[in-house]
Write an enzyme that holds these catalytic residues in place. Structure first.
Site, mmCIF file in Angstrom:
data_model
loop_
_atom_site.group_PDB
_atom_site.id
_atom_site.type_symbol
_atom_site.label_atom_id
_atom_site.label_comp_id
_atom_site.label_asym_id
_atom_site.label_seq_id
_atom_site.Cartn_x
_atom_site.Cartn_y
_atom_site.Cartn_z
ATOM 1 N N LYS A 90 0.856 -1.180 0.000
ATOM 2 C CA LYS A 90 0.000 0.000 0.000
ATOM 3 C C LYS A 90 0.888 1.224 0.000
ATOM 4 O O LYS A 90 1.824 1.331 0.797
ATOM 5 C CB LYS A 90 -0.876 0.000 1.268
ATOM 6 C CG LYS A 90 -1.791 1.207 1.367
ATOM 7 C CD LYS A 90 -3.065 1.007 0.574
ATOM 8 C CE LYS A 90 -3.849 2.285 0.335
ATOM 9 N NZ LYS A 90 -3.440 2.997 -0.913
ATOM 10 N N LYS A 126 5.332 1.768 -3.122
ATOM 11 C CA LYS A 126 5.299 3.136 -3.662
ATOM 12 C C LYS A 126 5.534 3.051 -5.155
ATOM 13 O O LYS A 126 6.171 2.100 -5.626
ATOM 14 C CB LYS A 126 6.415 3.987 -3.037
ATOM 15 C CG LYS A 126 6.173 5.472 -3.147
ATOM 16 C CD LYS A 126 5.316 5.969 -1.997
ATOM 17 C CE LYS A 126 4.834 7.381 -2.193
ATOM 18 N NZ LYS A 126 4.207 7.902 -0.961
ATOM 19 N N ASP A 166 -0.004 10.715 -4.485
ATOM 20 C CA ASP A 166 1.108 11.360 -3.770
ATOM 21 C C ASP A 166 1.310 12.657 -4.562
ATOM 22 O O ASP A 166 0.383 13.108 -5.245
ATOM 23 C CB ASP A 166 2.356 10.449 -3.784
ATOM 24 C CG ASP A 166 3.457 10.937 -2.829
ATOM 25 O OD1 ASP A 166 3.417 10.592 -1.642
ATOM 26 O OD2 ASP A 166 4.352 11.680 -3.273
ATOM 27 N N SER A 380 -6.736 5.952 3.750
ATOM 28 C CA SER A 380 -6.805 5.052 2.599
ATOM 29 C C SER A 380 -7.208 3.651 3.068
ATOM 30 O O SER A 380 -7.991 2.969 2.415
ATOM 31 C CB SER A 380 -5.442 4.956 1.901
ATOM 32 O OG SER A 380 -5.232 6.038 1.030
HETATM 33 O O1 2IT Z 1 3.090 9.044 1.540
HETATM 34 C C1 2IT Z 1 1.955 8.589 1.765
HETATM 35 O O2 2IT Z 1 1.687 7.990 2.811
HETATM 36 C C2 2IT Z 1 0.939 8.737 0.731
HETATM 37 N N1 2IT Z 1 1.224 9.333 -0.298
HETATM 38 C C3 2IT Z 1 -0.427 8.133 0.916
HETATM 39 C C4 2IT Z 1 -0.426 6.710 0.479
HETATM 40 C C5 2IT Z 1 -1.774 6.034 0.452
HETATM 41 O O3 2IT Z 1 -1.779 4.845 0.087
HETATM 42 O O4 2IT Z 1 -2.797 6.628 0.782
#
Ligand code: 2IT
Length: 448
Positions: A90, A126, A166, A380
């Site tokens: 995630k 990511k 992001d 999320s």
């Molecule tokens: O850096 C982060 O935690 C995010 N960009 C959110 C990632 C998400 O899966 O909601």
């Protein structure tokens, strides 16, 4: 040589030219010393640290697309599936021109520990691309997203890997990505992405969640120090989604946001960013101009070109909401000189390791991003739960859960520090607490 030092050196040798990834590996691993020393033989035998710094999978792919003039382009797409010991991978997707493998790996590594802290079942991942969204039309962004998903779809799934937004990826991009995923795969698994629009499975409060969560976490920290947000002044950087949510919540709670920043410089608003000024941040972002000067022009406040607020503006609390490594050692020195007592890191890894060490040794309270900004991914996780239940929760319900999660993260950090007999060092506590759950799960699951 200590086990931690051995693993840091091996990782450095294996990953030349990845300074951001090495920065977070060093920061996390060195702070794990108290936990590693207690269980060294078992952790060594199970190669826990070696496995933790090696992603499960690194996917790199070509993303060809056509602009509005009919000219063809090629960008590079990434998805790093770092660790799924406690749940499906995630983490967000970042579209920004300087994204590279190093950026992706540092973010995915951080995400693993952050997601662990949320207490929700999510592993670390990511992704993103070096695509630059600045100045692109909606149609260009749509075509890029469709091409990106044409490769990504085979690697993701609601129980496998769940991307979100992001930097450079917001509701518009998630909409295009989901539309194309559905087109290719043919079923309506909207749990495959989070940050969706409300009409197709998104969660209330997800847009606000990172900034709100960061403010709730700060409230816990201030409570611990016998203080609160009311009447405090804040310097923020950035003016995107994260800074917007933070400014909204801080002004609601009676704090005053003095600065915002962009690639062009920073603005100083002595009356504070609140009300319609907070709403205007959304307009600035939607304009795709990426200039914070627009705020100064609209509201007649000071604009300081080419500078960051750090070390230039006195405030009670600094909250970087822009990008990695925006607070360098020289900024930390200036900050100490100005007498800023608290750094609440919101963007991922906004402070260099040298700057953190300097601030902590000069009595500045540093709250680390992997705890502070975890409200985004936590919400999320709540969106995934709602998608599985095929229900939508009210804004109040989600907000209440978010608040509980942020307080829970602070408690976990305090518990970890207590276990190892340590002072109120939030940086070390967050790493120790995040590590423990992932390490326990990996040990239980054998060598894989
Ligand atoms: O850096 C982060 O935690 C995010 N960009 C959110 C990632 C998400 O899966 O909601």
């Amino acid at each position: 040589m200590s086990y931690i030092q051995e693993v840091i050196e091996q990782t450095e040798q294996k990953n030349p030219g990845q300074p951001q990834f090495m920065q977070t590996v060093k920061e996390v691993l060195t702070s794990l010393a108290p936990a590693v020393e207690q269980n060294e033989a078992k952790l060594r035998k199970n190669v826990i640290l070696e496995r933790m710094v090696e992603p499960d999978r690194q996917i790199i792919f070509r993303v060809p697309w056509m602009d509005d003039k009919g000219v063809y382009h090629v960008n590079r797409g990434f998805r790093i599936q770092f660790n799924n010991a406690i749940g499906p991978y995630k983490g967000g997707l970042r579209f920004q021109k300087d994204v590279n493998l190093d950026t992706m790996k540092f973010l995915a590594f951080e995400q693993t520990f952050k997601n662990s802290l949320t207490s929700l079942p999510m592993g670390g991942g990511k992704g993103g691309s070096d695509f630059d969204p600045v100045g692109k039309s909606d149609d260009e962004v749509m075509r890029f997203c469709q091409s990106f998903m044409t490769e990504l779809y085979r690697h993701i799934g609601k129980d496998m890997d769940v991307p979100a937004g992001d930097m450079g990826v917001g509701g518009r991009e998630i909409g295009y990505l989901f539309g194309w995923y559905k087109k290719i795969v043919g079923d309506y698994s909207n749990g495959v992405l989070t940050g969706k629009g409300l009409s197709y499975g998104g969660s209330l409060i997800r847009p606000e969640a990172t900034g709100f969560g960061a403010t709730y976490f700060l409230e816990e920290v201030l409570k611990h120090e016998g203080e609160n947000i009311k009447g405090k002044t804040f310097a923020l950087s950035g003016f995107g989604n994260v800074a917007w949510g933070a400014a909204k919540k801080i002004s609601e709670l009676g704090g005053k946001v003095l600065t915002l920043s962009g690639p062009d410089g920073y603005i100083y608003d002595p009356d504070g960013v609140s009300g319609e000024k907070v709403d205007y941040m959304l307009e600035m972002r939607a304009s795709n101009r990426n200039k914070v000067k627009d705020y100064a022009d609209k509201f007649g406040v000071q604009f300081v070109e080419g500078k960051k607020p750090w070390g230039n503006v006195k405030a009670d609390i600094y909250m970087p909401c822009a990008r990695q490594n925006e607070i360098l050692l020289e900024d930390a020195e200036a900050m100490v000189k100005l007498g800023v007592p608290v750094l609440n890191e919101v963007s991922n890894m906004p402070t260099t390791n040298e700057a953190i060490a300097f601030l902590q040794s000069h009595g500045v309270l540093v709250a680390p991003s992997k705890a502070v900004n975890a409200g985004g991914v936590a919400t999320s996780g709540l969106e995934m739960s709602q998608n599985s239940e095929r229900l939508s929760w009210s804004a109040a319900e989600v907000d209440e859960k978010l608040k509980g999660i942020m307080a829970g993260i602070h408690n976990q950090i305090c518990d970890a520090l207590h276990t190892y007999g340590m002072d109120y060092n939030l940086v070390a506590g967050a790493n120790l607490a995040g590590f423990k759950k992932v390490a326990d799960a990996m040990l239980a699951q054998g060598l894989y």
